[in-house]
Design a protein around this motif. Structure first.
Motif, mmCIF file in Angstrom:
data_model
loop_
_atom_site.group_PDB
_atom_site.id
_atom_site.type_symbol
_atom_site.label_atom_id
_atom_site.label_comp_id
_atom_site.label_asym_id
_atom_site.label_seq_id
_atom_site.Cartn_x
_atom_site.Cartn_y
_atom_site.Cartn_z
ATOM 1 N N TYR A 195 65.631 4.612 -3.260
ATOM 2 C CA TYR A 195 64.665 3.767 -2.565
ATOM 3 C C TYR A 195 63.749 4.624 -1.706
ATOM 4 O O TYR A 195 64.217 5.414 -0.877
ATOM 5 C CB TYR A 195 65.427 2.774 -1.689
ATOM 6 C CG TYR A 195 64.606 1.639 -1.142
ATOM 7 C CD1 TYR A 195 64.180 0.599 -1.968
ATOM 8 C CD2 TYR A 195 64.297 1.571 0.206
ATOM 9 C CE1 TYR A 195 63.449 -0.468 -1.453
ATOM 10 C CE2 TYR A 195 63.564 0.504 0.730
ATOM 11 C CZ TYR A 195 63.146 -0.506 -0.115
ATOM 12 O OH TYR A 195 62.431 -1.562 0.391
ATOM 13 N N SER A 196 62.442 4.462 -1.902
ATOM 14 C CA SER A 196 61.495 5.247 -1.115
ATOM 15 C C SER A 196 60.120 4.595 -1.128
ATOM 16 O O SER A 196 59.840 3.730 -1.954
ATOM 17 C CB SER A 196 61.387 6.683 -1.647
ATOM 18 O OG SER A 196 60.744 6.703 -2.909
ATOM 19 N N VAL A 250 62.684 0.983 -5.485
ATOM 20 C CA VAL A 250 63.509 1.966 -6.182
ATOM 21 C C VAL A 250 62.574 2.739 -7.098
ATOM 22 O O VAL A 250 61.860 2.159 -7.920
ATOM 23 C CB VAL A 250 64.651 1.291 -6.977
ATOM 24 C CG1 VAL A 250 65.416 2.321 -7.789
ATOM 25 C CG2 VAL A 250 65.586 0.551 -6.034
ATOM 26 N N ASN A 251 62.544 4.069 -6.937
ATOM 27 C CA ASN A 251 61.602 4.892 -7.697
ATOM 28 C C ASN A 251 62.169 5.271 -9.067
ATOM 29 O O ASN A 251 63.292 4.891 -9.424
ATOM 30 C CB ASN A 251 61.176 6.122 -6.893
ATOM 31 C CG ASN A 251 62.331 7.038 -6.587
ATOM 32 O OD1 ASN A 251 63.320 7.101 -7.313
ATOM 33 N ND2 ASN A 251 62.238 7.781 -5.490
ATOM 34 N N ALA A 269 62.486 8.202 2.405
ATOM 35 C CA ALA A 269 63.433 7.980 1.322
ATOM 36 C C ALA A 269 64.862 7.799 1.808
ATOM 37 O O ALA A 269 65.293 8.443 2.767
ATOM 38 C CB ALA A 269 63.382 9.166 0.351
ATOM 39 N N ASN A 270 65.581 6.936 1.113
ATOM 40 C CA ASN A 270 67.024 6.828 1.256
ATOM 41 C C ASN A 270 67.606 7.282 -0.076
ATOM 42 O O ASN A 270 67.664 6.523 -1.031
ATOM 43 C CB ASN A 270 67.467 5.398 1.574
ATOM 44 C CG ASN A 270 68.980 5.269 1.595
ATOM 45 O OD1 ASN A 270 69.687 6.215 1.916
ATOM 46 N ND2 ASN A 270 69.468 4.093 1.249
#
Length: 147
Positions: free
Chosen positions: A108-109, A102-103, A123-124
């Motif tokens: 999330y990526s 998680v950035n 990425a999502n």
């Protein structure tokens, strides 16, 4: 100028190697005159000799010296798909430069580079809608200034 990108051309050192790498990730394309074209939704990803691309742009080719100032992004529909793409990229000869997590923005990526050093963020991001055909629709950004 209309707000549109038609082609993204990546300068590559070894076209055969680049084609093998992208084929291992599931990309299918056509080679015409030592240039590989891949349909990618409403645009095309093109692989072309780095020196020829520089000359065509009227620029001097110089050896890569780290980050080139551009990153491509590929949005997917789940965290598991982010992990799967990063795993496939590493298995195909890419380098995972930022493992999936998680950035700072909250989605999330992760990031990999292809064998020529081109960065791809996978990425999502649930805030960006992906249509059935994979096209991305940006959300309405409240309070943001028009650039």
């Amino acid at each position: 100028m209309e707000q549109r990108i038609s082609l993204v051309t990546l300068g590559v050192v070894d076209l055969a190697r680049a084609k093998r790498f992208y084929a291992a990730l599931g990309w299918r394309g056509t080679e015409v005159e030592e240039t590989a074209f891949h349909q990618a939704g409403g645009l095309a990803l093109v692989l072309w000799d780095r020196g020829k691309l520089a000359a065509d742009c009227g620029l001097q080719d110089a050896p890569p010296a780290g980050f080139g100032g551009i990153a491509l992004a590929h949005n997917v529909r789940s965290d598991a798909e982010v992990d799967a793409v990063l795993t496939a990229a590493a298995a195909a000869g890419g380098t995972v430069t930022r493992p999936a997590a998680v950035n700072a923005i909250g989605f999330y990526s992760g990031v990999f580079t292809d064998p020529d050093g081109h960065a791809w963020e996978i990425a999502n991001n649930p805030g960006f809608t992906l249509t059935e055909d994979g096209s991305l629709i940006l959300p309405h950004f409240d309070g943001g200034a028009v650039a």
